[in-house]
Scaffold this active site. Structure first.
Site, PDB file in Angstrom:
ATOM      1  N   ARG A  44     -70.494  50.180 -38.436  1.00  0.00           N
ATOM      2  CA  ARG A  44     -71.817  50.522 -38.982  1.00  0.00           C
ATOM      3  C   ARG A  44     -72.381  51.786 -38.326  1.00  0.00           C
ATOM      4  O   ARG A  44     -72.332  51.954 -37.100  1.00  0.00           O
ATOM      5  CB  ARG A  44     -72.781  49.359 -38.737  1.00  0.00           C
ATOM      6  CG  ARG A  44     -74.199  49.627 -39.192  1.00  0.00           C
ATOM      7  CD  ARG A  44     -75.067  48.425 -38.907  1.00  0.00           C
ATOM      8  NE  ARG A  44     -75.168  48.188 -37.487  1.00  0.00           N
ATOM      9  CZ  ARG A  44     -76.240  48.454 -36.741  1.00  0.00           C
ATOM     10  NH1 ARG A  44     -77.317  48.961 -37.295  1.00  0.00           N
ATOM     11  NH2 ARG A  44     -76.238  48.195 -35.454  1.00  0.00           N
ATOM     12  N   HIS A  62     -72.706  43.465 -30.657  1.00  0.00           N
ATOM     13  CA  HIS A  62     -74.016  43.884 -31.142  1.00  0.00           C
ATOM     14  C   HIS A  62     -74.233  43.590 -32.624  1.00  0.00           C
ATOM     15  O   HIS A  62     -75.280  43.080 -33.012  1.00  0.00           O
ATOM     16  CB  HIS A  62     -74.142  45.389 -30.883  1.00  0.00           C
ATOM     17  CG  HIS A  62     -75.451  45.981 -31.269  1.00  0.00           C
ATOM     18  ND1 HIS A  62     -76.639  45.583 -30.695  1.00  0.00           N
ATOM     19  CD2 HIS A  62     -75.782  46.959 -32.165  1.00  0.00           C
ATOM     20  CE1 HIS A  62     -77.641  46.282 -31.221  1.00  0.00           C
ATOM     21  NE2 HIS A  62     -77.147  47.100 -32.122  1.00  0.00           N
ATOM     22  N   HIS A  72     -71.853  47.505 -28.903  1.00  0.00           N
ATOM     23  CA  HIS A  72     -72.749  48.607 -28.536  1.00  0.00           C
ATOM     24  C   HIS A  72     -72.358  49.092 -27.144  1.00  0.00           C
ATOM     25  O   HIS A  72     -72.130  48.284 -26.248  1.00  0.00           O
ATOM     26  CB  HIS A  72     -74.198  48.113 -28.546  1.00  0.00           C
ATOM     27  CG  HIS A  72     -75.207  49.216 -28.582  1.00  0.00           C
ATOM     28  ND1 HIS A  72     -75.417  50.062 -27.511  1.00  0.00           N
ATOM     29  CD2 HIS A  72     -76.053  49.629 -29.553  1.00  0.00           C
ATOM     30  CE1 HIS A  72     -76.361  50.946 -27.837  1.00  0.00           C
ATOM     31  NE2 HIS A  72     -76.763  50.700 -29.074  1.00  0.00           N
ATOM     32  N   GLU A  96     -79.220  59.907 -33.847  1.00  0.00           N
ATOM     33  CA  GLU A  96     -78.393  58.889 -33.195  1.00  0.00           C
ATOM     34  C   GLU A  96     -76.937  59.228 -33.462  1.00  0.00           C
ATOM     35  O   GLU A  96     -76.622  60.050 -34.328  1.00  0.00           O
ATOM     36  CB  GLU A  96     -78.758  57.487 -33.697  1.00  0.00           C
ATOM     37  CG  GLU A  96     -80.030  56.971 -33.045  1.00  0.00           C
ATOM     38  CD  GLU A  96     -80.377  55.545 -33.422  1.00  0.00           C
ATOM     39  OE1 GLU A  96     -79.704  54.954 -34.283  1.00  0.00           O
ATOM     40  OE2 GLU A  96     -81.337  55.024 -32.842  1.00  0.00           O
ATOM     41  N   ARG A 115     -69.985  54.680 -32.331  1.00  0.00           N
ATOM     42  CA  ARG A 115     -70.135  53.590 -31.370  1.00  0.00           C
ATOM     43  C   ARG A 115     -68.828  52.977 -30.890  1.00  0.00           C
ATOM     44  O   ARG A 115     -68.657  52.692 -29.705  1.00  0.00           O
ATOM     45  CB  ARG A 115     -70.921  52.475 -32.051  1.00  0.00           C
ATOM     46  CG  ARG A 115     -72.288  52.389 -31.498  1.00  0.00           C
ATOM     47  CD  ARG A 115     -73.073  51.373 -32.183  1.00  0.00           C
ATOM     48  NE  ARG A 115     -74.407  51.947 -32.233  1.00  0.00           N
ATOM     49  CZ  ARG A 115     -75.436  51.353 -32.758  1.00  0.00           C
ATOM     50  NH1 ARG A 115     -75.300  50.160 -33.300  1.00  0.00           N
ATOM     51  NH2 ARG A 115     -76.607  51.913 -32.734  1.00  0.00           N
TER      52      ARG A 115
END
Ligand code: FAD
Ligand code: SIN
Length: 554
Positions: free
Chosen positions: A379, A344, A233, A118, A279
């Site tokens: 995060r 998100h 997100h 990811e 992100r």
């Protein structure tokens, strides 16, 4: 299941919330403790159930906790607490081993646990169960909880207010349950109420994510931290009237392309890692692209093209995404998915240490409600489920003190009225607040807009405080109320949620105005640079904001 007639008034420990954090905390607590597990909806409601991409852990031979540490620190943009991150990555393998032992069916490749890549991970380290990893974990945890005789589930019970005794120790919580408001006392209270995405009009979070635990802890006097850091997100489904259903980052991890209006992979114009940049970078890239290229950027979207991924892999890895997109008229095999960013994950929350302790003795916070310091300003994907488990596991050491002060027993109050007129106003605030927050504290923020939003939200807060229903958030400890009108429970519940949303929204706005720099999930168009003298946490205590000591002096 517990009903109002057999609900004990006292537990050794009360856990509020039944997501991954609350369920795992209840399971981790020593067996001899009587645990009340309070949750405001059905047992399996919350963000955890919706988690898609998976759970990160450095267990592959090519990986190491040190690499996981490095990636987490880098994504956190200077605001991670190194001790907390070290704790997280070191305990990750044992958390995964326990899930496997309990029966969570992670996907496997050639017999070994399968791992995907990811964004901002330097190694494929995200374990998954197709695209419904959260559901797989929650289902197993619930099965375990229901088998444990010391855990008493109290579902559809809404936590309203924390009780601190004369020494300042947290001793219990008032709940709204089956038309009654009553107090549960306990030697320790653990808040695990999840995030607060519902303060934004566009969010991947479920309706229960209204920041309740953070608001309750703040009203009780707990220290909060880094509230301005919210993660947006990049890829939520964007179709008229459809929910902002998450299109997992794992889809980009498996190779999908983010496309602009002319089929251009515009993400590379903003960062060399393109669609696999962190992100916040990808979300801002989409935001900027739409601002520059779309007629109506607020309602526009870009595209996520899966055609580069083999069809068999899409079917195996993303069955739920295929199904949800089809439900909203998108055939992922023949057309790109319309996507745009959505709120998100809340990095900020109730400040805790690695033992999950808050600044209030007897009050603990875990999961998305807590600010453990592992996420910093942004995060790293799939670190959240891991954080829920690693930190909740620490509660196995909890030794709650006995309740020393008995609760007073004021006479039972029976109320026949309800609050229809006030409720209409409450509903209006519920509808307007997320739109305002999306415009003012969304992906890009600016002084004037934040200042105006603060004035508006403060006005709503004042209106709410003046309503008759305000009494239910400030009850005398021990007070029990019987609500006879059938509408009263729903009205008080909505009122409490809107108060929580308003309280946390105001604190987020104030924190966002206060931090005059850009970092991670907090981007100020009027202060676009990251400033080294802002490498500090924002600490919120009551109405006051202050800076923590600098994280890496010099
Ligand atoms: P939740 O799971 O949200 O649970 C909160 C609980 O508290 C709920 O049971 C709720 O009903 C209860 N509650 C709330 N208020 C009250 C109240 N006043 N009284 C009583 N009960 C209350 N993270 C990852 O690591 N990997 C992923 O793949 C991933 N995918 C995600 C996908 C989506 C769509 C979303 C929304 C999030 C995702 N995340 C992911 C983030 C992660 O799922 C959450 O951060 C995490 O699950 C939070 O767990 P939690 O236990 O803290 O809260
Ligand atoms: C996703 O699947 O993209 C969400 C992962 C996360 O939020 O950690």
């Amino acid at each position: 299941m517990i009903s109002v007639t057999n609900l004990p008034a006292q537990f050794d420990v009360v856990v509020i919330g039944s997501g991954a954090a609350g369920l795992y905390a209840a399971l981790s607590l020593p067996n001899h403790l009587q645990v009340g597990l309070i949750t405001k909806a059905k047992l399996r409601t919350g963000s955890s159930k919706w988690a898609q991409g998976g759970i990160a852990a450095a267990i592959a031979p090519t990986d190491s906790p040190d690499l996981h540490f490095r990636d987490t620190m880098e994504a956190g943009a200077g605001l991670c607490e190194p001790v907390a991150v070290q704790f997280l990555v070191n305990h990750a393998p044992e958390a995964i081993a326990h899930l496997v032992e309990m029966g969570v069916a992670f996907d496997r490749k050639d017999g070994d646990l399968a791992m995907t890549l990811e964004a901002a991970h330097s190694r494929p380290r995200v374990l998954h169960s197709a695209d419904t990893t959260g559901k797989a974990i929650i289902t197993t945890l619930i099965e375990q909880v229901l088998e444990r005789p010391n855990i008493h589930v109290v579902a559809q019970a809404f936590a309203l207010q924390l009780w601190r005794d004369g020494t300042g120790h947290c001793r219990g919580v008032s709940i709204l349950f089956e038309h009654k408001i009553q107090w549960l006392t306990a030697g320790a209270v653990i808040v695990a109420t999840g995030g607060g995405g519902q303060i934004f009009a566009q969010t991947t979070n479920p309706t229960v994510s209204t920041g309740d635990g953070v608001a309750l802890a703040w009203r009780a006097g707990a220290q909060l931290r880094d509230l301005e850091f919210f993660q947006f997100h990049p890829t939520a489904l964007t179709k008229p009237n459809a929910p902002h259903f998450l299109i997992s980052e794992a889809v980009r991890g498996e190779g999908a392309h983010l496309l602009g209006f002319n089929g251009d992979r515009f993400a590379f114009d903003y960062h060399p890692a393109g669609e696999l940049a962190p992100r916040d970078v990808v979300s801002r890239a989409i935001f900027s692209y739409l601002a520059e290229n779309a007629g109506d950027p607020a309602n526009a979207h870009v595209y996520l093209d899966l055609s580069v991924i083999p069809e068999e892999k899409i079917r195996r890895r993303f069955p739920n995404i295929i199904r949800m997109c089809a439900e909203w008229g998108v055939d992922v095999f023949s057309e790109p998915i319309p996507v745009a960013p959505a709120a998100h994950y809340w990095m900020g929350g109730v400040a805790t240490n690695t033992a999950c302790e808050t600044s209030i003795p007897g009050l603990y916070a875990i999961g998305e409600t807590a600010s453990t310091g592992v996420h910093g300003a942004n995060r790293l994907a799939s670190n959240s489920l891991l954080e829920c488990l690693v930190f909740a596991a620490q509660l196995r050491h909890l030794a709650p003190t006995n309740t020393t002060e008995p609760l007073p027993h004021p006479p039972l109050l029976t109320l026949d009225q309800h609050w229809a007129k006030e409720s209409v106003k409450v509903q209006t605030i519920r509808a307007d607040l997320p739109l305002l927050l999306w415009q003012s504290a969304g992906i890009c923020r600016e002084r004037q807009i934040l200042t105006e939003a603060i004035a508006q939200v403060a006005d709503w807060q004042t209106q709410l405080k003046r309503m008759a229903m305000a009494q239910f958030l400030h009850l005398e400890p021990g007070q029990v109320m019987q609500l006879n009108h059938p509408d009263a429970e729903m009205e008080i519940r909505l009122y409490a949620e809107v108060c929580n949303l308003t309280d946390v929204a105001l604190l987020i706005l104030k924190s966002a105005l206060w931090r005059t720099e850009s970092r991670g999930g907090h981007y100020r168009t009027d202060y676009p640079e990251t400033q080294s003298d802002w490498q500090v946490h924002t600490l919120v205590e009551g109405e006051n904001l202050r800076r923590s000591p600098k994280l890496f002096p010099g």
